[in-house]
Design a protein around this motif. Sequence first.
Motif, PDB file in Angstrom:
ATOM      1  N   GLY A 171      37.617  36.753  40.097  1.00 13.54           N
ATOM      2  CA  GLY A 171      36.374  37.468  39.839  1.00 13.54           C
ATOM      3  C   GLY A 171      35.900  38.230  41.057  1.00 13.54           C
ATOM      4  N   GLU A 172      35.990  37.615  42.228  1.00  7.78           N
ATOM      5  CA  GLU A 172      35.538  38.283  43.447  1.00  7.78           C
ATOM      6  C   GLU A 172      36.403  39.506  43.773  1.00  7.78           C
ATOM      7  N   ILE A 173      37.729  39.359  43.679  1.00  4.82           N
ATOM      8  CA  ILE A 173      38.601  40.482  44.008  1.00  4.82           C
ATOM      9  C   ILE A 173      38.446  41.591  42.975  1.00  4.82           C
ATOM     10  N   LEU A 174      38.233  41.212  41.707  1.00  6.76           N
ATOM     11  CA  LEU A 174      37.996  42.231  40.681  1.00  6.76           C
ATOM     12  C   LEU A 174      36.714  43.012  40.998  1.00  6.76           C
ATOM     13  N   VAL A 175      35.675  42.321  41.412  1.00  5.93           N
ATOM     14  CA  VAL A 175      34.424  42.997  41.783  1.00  5.93           C
ATOM     15  C   VAL A 175      34.624  43.833  43.044  1.00  5.93           C
ATOM     16  N   TYR A 176      35.441  43.353  43.970  1.00  7.73           N
ATOM     17  CA  TYR A 176      35.805  44.158  45.150  1.00  7.73           C
ATOM     18  C   TYR A 176      36.414  45.484  44.708  1.00  7.73           C
TER      19      TYR A 176
ATOM     20  N   GLY B 265      34.553  48.979  45.031  1.00  9.55           N
ATOM     21  CA  GLY B 265      35.251  49.941  45.863  1.00  9.55           C
ATOM     22  C   GLY B 265      35.596  51.234  45.155  1.00  9.55           C
ATOM     23  N   SER B 266      35.774  51.168  43.830  1.00  9.32           N
ATOM     24  CA  SER B 266      36.141  52.373  43.084  1.00  9.32           C
ATOM     25  C   SER B 266      34.929  53.129  42.547  1.00  9.32           C
ATOM     26  N   SER B 267      33.790  52.474  42.494  1.00  7.94           N
ATOM     27  CA  SER B 267      32.626  53.098  41.860  1.00  7.94           C
ATOM     28  C   SER B 267      31.608  53.639  42.852  1.00  7.94           C
TER      29      SER B 267
ATOM     30  N   THR C 183      42.403  25.990  48.968  1.00 10.31           N
ATOM     31  CA  THR C 183      41.855  25.182  47.879  1.00 10.31           C
ATOM     32  C   THR C 183      40.346  25.311  47.740  1.00 10.31           C
ATOM     33  N   HIS C 184      39.728  26.144  48.571  1.00 10.88           N
ATOM     34  CA  HIS C 184      38.295  26.363  48.486  1.00 10.88           C
ATOM     35  C   HIS C 184      37.992  27.862  48.484  1.00 10.88           C
ATOM     36  N   ALA C 185      36.831  28.184  47.975  1.00 11.75           N
ATOM     37  CA  ALA C 185      36.397  29.585  47.992  1.00 11.75           C
ATOM     38  C   ALA C 185      36.090  30.015  49.422  1.00 11.75           C
ATOM     39  N   ALA C 186      36.179  31.318  49.664  1.00 12.09           N
ATOM     40  CA  ALA C 186      35.754  31.850  50.957  1.00 12.09           C
ATOM     41  C   ALA C 186      34.251  31.637  51.111  1.00 12.09           C
ATOM     42  N   PRO C 187      33.774  31.372  52.325  1.00  7.77           N
ATOM     43  CA  PRO C 187      32.356  31.043  52.513  1.00  7.77           C
ATOM     44  C   PRO C 187      31.437  32.258  52.468  1.00  7.77           C
ATOM     45  N   TYR C 188      30.148  31.965  52.319  1.00  8.16           N
ATOM     46  CA  TYR C 188      29.069  32.944  52.414  1.00  8.16           C
ATOM     47  C   TYR C 188      29.107  33.970  51.276  1.00  8.16           C
ATOM     48  N   SER C 189      28.575  35.161  51.499  1.00  9.44           N
ATOM     49  CA  SER C 189      28.430  36.163  50.444  1.00  9.44           C
ATOM     50  C   SER C 189      29.793  36.518  49.863  1.00  9.44           C
ATOM     51  N   ASP C 190      29.838  36.723  48.543  1.00 13.63           N
ATOM     52  CA  ASP C 190      31.126  36.843  47.861  1.00 13.63           C
ATOM     53  C   ASP C 190      31.867  38.136  48.181  1.00 13.63           C
ATOM     54  N   VAL C 191      31.224  39.290  47.975  1.00 10.69           N
ATOM     55  CA  VAL C 191      31.900  40.581  48.154  1.00 10.69           C
ATOM     56  C   VAL C 191      31.013  41.471  49.020  1.00 10.69           C
ATOM     57  N   VAL C 192      31.587  41.972  50.109  1.00 14.11           N
ATOM     58  CA  VAL C 192      30.819  42.789  51.053  1.00 14.11           C
ATOM     59  C   VAL C 192      31.598  44.056  51.380  1.00 14.11           C
ATOM     60  N   HIS C 193      30.939  45.201  51.247  1.00 10.08           N
ATOM     61  CA  HIS C 193      31.492  46.489  51.653  1.00 10.08           C
ATOM     62  C   HIS C 193      30.547  47.156  52.642  1.00 10.08           C
ATOM     63  N   PHE C 194      31.120  47.811  53.632  1.00 10.68           N
ATOM     64  CA  PHE C 194      30.355  48.646  54.546  1.00 10.68           C
ATOM     65  C   PHE C 194      30.549  50.111  54.141  1.00 10.68           C
ATOM     66  N   HIS C 195      29.454  50.810  53.909  1.00  6.33           N
ATOM     67  CA  HIS C 195      29.508  52.241  53.618  1.00  6.33           C
ATOM     68  C   HIS C 195      29.150  52.986  54.890  1.00  6.33           C
TER      69      HIS C 195
ATOM     70  N   CYS D 279      26.506  44.259  48.793  1.00  7.79           N
ATOM     71  CA  CYS D 279      26.737  42.818  48.707  1.00  7.79           C
ATOM     72  C   CYS D 279      26.635  42.364  47.257  1.00  7.79           C
ATOM     73  N   SER D 280      27.642  41.626  46.796  1.00  5.49           N
ATOM     74  CA  SER D 280      27.640  41.135  45.424  1.00  5.49           C
ATOM     75  C   SER D 280      27.847  39.624  45.380  1.00  5.49           C
ATOM     76  N   GLU D 281      27.115  38.982  44.509  1.00  8.57           N
ATOM     77  CA  GLU D 281      27.324  37.573  44.174  1.00  8.57           C
ATOM     78  C   GLU D 281      28.018  37.532  42.820  1.00  8.57           C
ATOM     79  N   VAL D 282      29.124  36.793  42.723  1.00 10.13           N
ATOM     80  CA  VAL D 282      29.987  36.839  41.541  1.00 10.13           C
ATOM     81  C   VAL D 282      30.106  35.459  40.905  1.00 10.13           C
ATOM     82  N   LYS D 283      29.921  35.408  39.600  1.00  3.65           N
ATOM     83  CA  LYS D 283      30.159  34.194  38.819  1.00  3.65           C
ATOM     84  C   LYS D 283      31.128  34.521  37.684  1.00  3.65           C
ATOM     85  N   VAL D 284      31.959  33.558  37.342  1.00  5.14           N
ATOM     86  CA  VAL D 284      33.026  33.774  36.359  1.00  5.14           C
ATOM     87  C   VAL D 284      32.912  32.751  35.236  1.00  5.14           C
TER      88      VAL D 284
END
Length: 261
Positions: free
Chosen positions: A85-90, A94-96, A115-127, A142-147
């Motif tokens: 879910g996080e990479i899909l939102v990335y 990134g495309s939009s 075996t664990h999720a990456a810490p802190y905010s889920d998806v981060v892009h710098f523009h 910054c995006s918070e993602v739930k699946v």
Amino acid sequence: MQEMEINTVTAVTWFPRVPNMPFALIRVPEQAALGWHDGLASAFRRAYISDDRLAEMVDARSRPPREILNSRLPPAGPVMAGDFGEILVYLYQGSSFSPSNLHGQKKWRLKETRTHAAPYSDVVHFHLPSWPVASNQDALLCSEVKVKSTATDADPIADARRDIKKDRVSRLAKTLVWLQERAMTDMEIQVEQVERYIDATAHPVYEKRFQAVAVVDDDFVAAEIAKIVQPLDHDCDLVVIAVPALHATYSAVYEACASSV
């Protein structure tokens, strides 16, 4: 997006928005999802390890590339679903949003354990449209993602809306500090870019954009949308991405990812 060798023109077609909705409802076309096991295998691999780093580790360890890659990929289950879910939102983010000026932070490369999720905010892009010069046109996405890929009592939309508030209050700031610290010893991140957002007084004011994102199996999306509590938050966007056969789709993508070397 460029490093992951994703064609942004093609990627935009994966995320068509349903018109006349009070929030962003994205319905991934079935044909697009069916092609992801081939089309996204290498991109997902690069989300966890760059091609150069993989080749370097193969030479240094004298191990097959697939063995090294598998030491990075998540096990089947909730972590795999969450990572997908996080990479899909990335990719969606990134495309939009001005893809030529976006610098995505591939946090999955920085995991302490697979075996664990990456810490802190889920998806981060710098523009950073004028980088290496900072400007008041810069933004931080910054995006918070739930699946939700199976029939459970989970409420991904409400959970994403709740947790994005943590990013606005403090978690995004902690994420930037964490990225800065990792950048000191990890060449995956440009420390100067991170510090542009940390040291507010030394640079022009920038915009922060927040998204609460639910990635939901298409079969469940109508029921999940019916749970939405109004009004929507004014300081963040709500995005719902409906994916056909979500569990089978992400399982196929990771299986192809593991075989992509």
